[in-house]
Design a protein around this motif. Sequence first.
Motif, PDB file in Angstrom:
ATOM      1  N   MET A 152     124.767  33.678  -3.900  1.00 55.01           N
ATOM      2  CA  MET A 152     125.409  34.995  -3.742  1.00 55.01           C
ATOM      3  C   MET A 152     124.340  36.080  -3.551  1.00 55.01           C
ATOM      4  SD  MET A 152     128.761  34.430  -4.046  1.00 55.01           S
ATOM      5  CE  MET A 152     129.677  35.851  -4.518  1.00 55.01           C
ATOM      6  N   GLY A 153     123.257  35.989  -4.337  1.00 54.27           N
ATOM      7  CA  GLY A 153     122.180  36.986  -4.249  1.00 54.27           C
ATOM      8  C   GLY A 153     121.491  36.949  -2.892  1.00 54.27           C
ATOM      9  N   LEU A 154     121.148  35.739  -2.451  1.00 57.56           N
ATOM     10  CA  LEU A 154     120.469  35.615  -1.162  1.00 57.56           C
ATOM     11  C   LEU A 154     121.406  35.968  -0.001  1.00 57.56           C
ATOM     12  CD1 LEU A 154     118.348  32.383  -1.735  1.00 57.56           C
ATOM     13  CD2 LEU A 154     117.473  34.671  -1.276  1.00 57.56           C
ATOM     14  N   GLY A 155     122.683  35.674  -0.175  1.00 59.28           N
ATOM     15  CA  GLY A 155     123.665  36.034   0.851  1.00 59.28           C
ATOM     16  C   GLY A 155     123.717  37.550   1.026  1.00 59.28           C
ATOM     17  N   LEU A 156     123.678  38.261  -0.095  1.00 57.47           N
ATOM     18  CA  LEU A 156     123.695  39.732  -0.038  1.00 57.47           C
ATOM     19  C   LEU A 156     122.420  40.247   0.631  1.00 57.47           C
ATOM     20  CD1 LEU A 156     125.174  42.312  -0.895  1.00 57.47           C
ATOM     21  CD2 LEU A 156     123.939  42.233  -3.062  1.00 57.47           C
ATOM     22  N   PHE A 157     121.306  39.623   0.280  1.00 53.21           N
ATOM     23  CA  PHE A 157     120.013  39.964   0.886  1.00 53.21           C
ATOM     24  C   PHE A 157     120.096  39.798   2.409  1.00 53.21           C
ATOM     25  CE2 PHE A 157     115.855  38.557   2.440  1.00 53.21           C
ATOM     26  CZ  PHE A 157     115.001  39.493   1.898  1.00 53.21           C
ATOM     27  N   ALA A 158     120.670  38.677   2.837  1.00 54.33           N
ATOM     28  CA  ALA A 158     120.797  38.390   4.272  1.00 54.33           C
ATOM     29  C   ALA A 158     121.654  39.443   4.966  1.00 54.33           C
ATOM     30  CB  ALA A 158     121.413  37.000   4.469  1.00 54.33           C
ATOM     31  N   PHE A 159     122.735  39.788   4.310  1.00 55.63           N
ATOM     32  CA  PHE A 159     123.675  40.762   4.867  1.00 55.63           C
ATOM     33  C   PHE A 159     122.996  42.126   5.026  1.00 55.63           C
ATOM     34  CE2 PHE A 159     127.542  43.139   5.188  1.00 55.63           C
ATOM     35  CZ  PHE A 159     128.455  42.241   5.684  1.00 55.63           C
ATOM     36  N   ILE A 160     122.246  42.522   3.998  1.00 55.19           N
ATOM     37  CA  ILE A 160     121.552  43.820   4.034  1.00 55.19           C
ATOM     38  C   ILE A 160     120.485  43.811   5.136  1.00 55.19           C
ATOM     39  CG2 ILE A 160     119.923  45.280   2.729  1.00 55.19           C
ATOM     40  CD1 ILE A 160     121.580  44.540   0.211  1.00 55.19           C
ATOM     41  N   GLY A 205     118.254  39.228   9.764  1.00 51.96           N
ATOM     42  CA  GLY A 205     118.450  38.917   8.339  1.00 51.96           C
ATOM     43  C   GLY A 205     118.623  37.428   8.082  1.00 51.96           C
ATOM     44  N   ILE A 206     119.254  36.730   9.037  1.00 49.37           N
ATOM     45  CA  ILE A 206     119.466  35.282   8.890  1.00 49.37           C
ATOM     46  C   ILE A 206     118.126  34.589   8.689  1.00 49.37           C
ATOM     47  CG2 ILE A 206     120.098  33.182  10.154  1.00 49.37           C
ATOM     48  CD1 ILE A 206     122.305  34.718  11.510  1.00 49.37           C
ATOM     49  N   PHE A 207     117.187  34.937   9.570  1.00 50.85           N
ATOM     50  CA  PHE A 207     115.909  34.225   9.546  1.00 50.85           C
ATOM     51  C   PHE A 207     115.015  34.714   8.405  1.00 50.85           C
ATOM     52  CE2 PHE A 207     117.604  33.785  13.829  1.00 50.85           C
ATOM     53  CZ  PHE A 207     117.566  32.413  13.971  1.00 50.85           C
ATOM     54  N   ALA A 208     115.099  36.020   8.089  1.00 50.29           N
ATOM     55  CA  ALA A 208     114.332  36.537   6.948  1.00 50.29           C
ATOM     56  C   ALA A 208     114.809  35.849   5.671  1.00 50.29           C
ATOM     57  CB  ALA A 208     114.516  38.052   6.842  1.00 50.29           C
ATOM     58  N   THR A 209     116.123  35.727   5.523  1.00 49.30           N
ATOM     59  CA  THR A 209     116.677  35.091   4.323  1.00 49.30           C
ATOM     60  C   THR A 209     116.336  33.607   4.287  1.00 49.30           C
ATOM     61  OG1 THR A 209     118.480  36.653   4.498  1.00 49.30           O
ATOM     62  CG2 THR A 209     118.791  34.839   2.972  1.00 49.30           C
ATOM     63  N   PHE A 210     116.323  33.003   5.446  1.00 47.50           N
ATOM     64  CA  PHE A 210     115.956  31.587   5.539  1.00 47.50           C
ATOM     65  C   PHE A 210     114.553  31.381   4.946  1.00 47.50           C
ATOM     66  CE2 PHE A 210     113.862  28.276   8.236  1.00 47.50           C
ATOM     67  CZ  PHE A 210     114.592  27.182   7.797  1.00 47.50           C
ATOM     68  N   LEU A 211     113.619  32.267   5.332  1.00 50.01           N
ATOM     69  CA  LEU A 211     112.246  32.150   4.818  1.00 50.01           C
ATOM     70  C   LEU A 211     112.185  32.414   3.317  1.00 50.01           C
ATOM     71  CD1 LEU A 211     110.130  33.896   7.620  1.00 50.01           C
ATOM     72  CD2 LEU A 211     110.169  31.468   7.034  1.00 50.01           C
ATOM     73  N   VAL A 212     112.884  33.460   2.866  1.00 48.66           N
ATOM     74  CA  VAL A 212     112.876  33.784   1.431  1.00 48.66           C
ATOM     75  C   VAL A 212     113.512  32.635   0.635  1.00 48.66           C
ATOM     76  CG1 VAL A 212     113.778  35.394  -0.304  1.00 48.66           C
ATOM     77  CG2 VAL A 212     112.894  36.270   1.847  1.00 48.66           C
ATOM     78  N   SER A 213     114.577  32.066   1.192  1.00 52.33           N
ATOM     79  CA  SER A 213     115.249  30.955   0.511  1.00 52.33           C
ATOM     80  C   SER A 213     114.317  29.757   0.353  1.00 52.33           C
ATOM     81  CB  SER A 213     116.492  30.510   1.289  1.00 52.33           C
ATOM     82  OG  SER A 213     117.374  31.565   1.430  1.00 52.33           O
ATOM     83  N   LEU A 214     113.496  29.508   1.369  1.00 46.41           N
ATOM     84  CA  LEU A 214     112.559  28.376   1.286  1.00 46.41           C
ATOM     85  C   LEU A 214     111.611  28.553   0.092  1.00 46.41           C
ATOM     86  CD1 LEU A 214     111.524  27.738   5.017  1.00 46.41           C
ATOM     87  CD2 LEU A 214     113.127  26.442   3.613  1.00 46.41           C
TER      88      LEU A 214
END
Lengths: 69, 404
Positions: free
Chosen positions: B310-318, B128-137
């Motif tokens: 907060m939204g992306l953090g939740l995404f990462a957690f999920i 999730g860390i890396f998936a969120t990293f890409l989505v955040s970019l």
Amino acid sequence: MMNWVFALSEAAATTVVETAQANDFAGMAIMTKGLLTTGMGLLGVFLVLGLFFVTIRLMQRIKDKSGQD
Amino acid sequence: MDILALLKELFSGVLYLFTLAGLKTLVMLAIGGVLIYLAVKKDYEPALLLPIGFGAILANLPPVMDALGNQAASVLGSEGFLTVLFNAGIKNELFPILIFIAVGAMIDFSPLMKDPSMIFFGAAAQFGIFATFLVSLLLIPVVLPQTAGDSNLIMRLAAAIGIIGAADGPTTLYVANHFKLVEYMAPISVAAYSYMSLVPVIQPPVIRALTTRKERLIRMNYTEQRAPKAALILFPIIVTAISGIIVPMSAPLVGSLMFGNLIRECGVLERLSKTAQNELANLVTILLGLAIGSTMVAENFLRWDTLLIMGLGLFAFIFDTAGGVLFAKFLNLFRKNKINPMVGAAGISAFPMSARVIQKMAKEEDPYNFILMQSISANVSGQLGSIVAGGMVIALVGLLIGWR
């Protein structure tokens, strides 16, 4: 002998730093950087934890003295 | 000084509430109140949420004015005690390190020594860390137009947001601080710590969505046996050496975690071990919570960035939870002795809460199913995995953007 080892390690460290500085990532697209980070990052995590796994497997061979008594 | 000026000075705090800044203050006081409510009434990680909530209230009190109308030293400002706390413990990364010594002293690696294959869940749950990293970019330049064109800032911010998914507050703070994201520290740390405390709320629906009842009923064998003392002593030393050599950026966190564990396992420092587990953990938690709360100043918090983080953090957690569950299901394709896929979800770093949640879920499905030890193994592996992931992100992003 020790001086030679120190000189060798210093030279290796300098080469690593120079190589990193010489590589120019500035022109790379941000998503390419992202994918690179993702791929290398996940690989790195699996590699390091894989080494921990091997470590534990090796340590499982240690006999518990208290258990043998 | 006439009477009106005197009254104005006396009631400057009340008058302040009728300004725009005052309205924002009221909103922040309400947010601080909600955090305290969640801590007290809902028992969501009260040791952290209560100090954070109270710190937020303190940080948003109306400014104190002196007789000349200038802002005087308050809880914030260059000499305010919250600023002193922040500079002494978060800005220099000291509190995360001290917390890790305490956490290390609480961790028992025996279950992991018994079944080391569980360690790979600690790696898979970092997905999730890396998936969120890409989505955040992709999202950061769109939602925060002020960052557009600044690829350096986008990369740093995406890295810190991704790490929220590890459910590891100290590592999140460490990464955010390393990349000098001071003005984003409040939403990042609040997201990290509030999601950590919301493990019992966030994880179960994700796990249920990805598993069948039959999978959740899978039983796993475990025989209670403590690992040899020599192995327990050698493990933290070897782990520190391996991490320090391969991912040097993770050395401060891994080193402090393993130092705490060595104190616990060496058998000759019982007093220090108990101090690390109790007094040190409690003291640093209080100071850390207050210092994080102090970053929740209205002007830094009531922004679109906060919602995005907060939204992306939740995404990462999920996605971290999903990564662990799906990895277990993948392994089950090849294994004779099946793994209960819920165990994979414990590969996040929220220790020991995640393992407890998994055991509770298993017990709800089958009162005689006991998978706590496997979940604990995955959970302590998640602790290691999140630190290594943090170190990898710092090293790789730092190298790619030329961050020193």
